[in-house]
Write an enzyme that holds these catalytic residues in place. Sequence first.
Site, short mmCIF file in Angstrom:
data_model
loop_
_atom_site.label_atom_id
_atom_site.label_comp_id
_atom_site.label_asym_id
_atom_site.label_seq_id
_atom_site.Cartn_x
_atom_site.Cartn_y
_atom_site.Cartn_z
N GLY A 269 0.79 -1.22 0.00
CA GLY A 269 0.00 0.00 0.00
C GLY A 269 0.83 1.28 0.00
N HIS A 270 0.32 2.28 0.71
CA HIS A 270 0.85 3.63 0.65
C HIS A 270 2.27 3.72 1.21
CE1 HIS A 270 0.45 7.98 0.36
NE2 HIS A 270 0.68 8.13 1.64
N PHE A 271 2.47 3.21 2.42
CA PHE A 271 3.78 3.27 3.06
C PHE A 271 4.55 1.99 2.76
CE2 PHE A 271 1.82 6.64 5.72
CZ PHE A 271 2.77 7.61 5.53
#
Length: 295
Positions: A269-271
Amino acid sequence: MTDPASIPVTYYRTAKVEDVNVFYREAGPAGAPVVLLLHGFPTSSHMFRNLIPLLADRYRVIAPDYPGFGGSDAPDHRTFAYTFAHYADLVDGLLSQLGADRYAMYVMDYGAPVGYRLALKHPERVSALVVQNGNAYEEGLKAFWDPIKAYWREDTPERREALAFLVAPETTKFQYVDGVADVTRIDPDTWLHDQVLLDRPGNKDIQLDLFRDYGTNVPLYPQFQAFFRAHKPPTLIVWGRNDTIFPADGAHPYLRDLPDAELHLLDTGHFALEDKLDVMAPMIRDFLGRFLGSP
């Protein structure tokens, strides 16, 4: 047994830039090629805590916190301009103080517009790019951004307050675990650390100011893209393809302007660094080694 002398030491320092205390992490040989790490929202240079020692044996690594984030000052938003243009100027001032006049940039989330604005100021200083879920194309602003775009169009107290959910604890945790197949790989201290800083008095308004100002980056996208085409910095794109905030729709367009870029879409995902450091760090070391060399 690992020789302790071979383990890079990270230093936690502060510099005065424009009368603001800017906190930064620094590690690595003073004369080595510089790698500048530019963090995203809602974190700080803390997001790079595990990557820094994996690069600092070869490179001088500098990772600042923007004002309002991490260990940097957080002046009142009514008297301080929380804008991406200002952040780029402050990072530029910090690098000047540190004598870093050429650097590879790792840009993520907010770090992309900060870094790309810096590149427009000093295109000749950018030696390479590592792009991780950092947008420079309108294709990358999908449904998640709709309430933020509404605030750009209509700057009212109601539109502003409608974005308060973005600094809430459940949203902070969401940014770390959404799109991650095995959440036991994600240290819960990450979102707890960020939330404590978000919950400081006055910080909500700082973040809401930045959500509004993010709209000033979009008209600069053509200039960012022109920089890519004109200067052709060696580029590695390592992107969490399951990111709701900056989906992979924003990764592919880089290849229009940087056809030689190396693109890797990772199942996270994002991180992405929190989940895929073991995959990303060797990629980044190999990439930097080919284009920057080592001391």
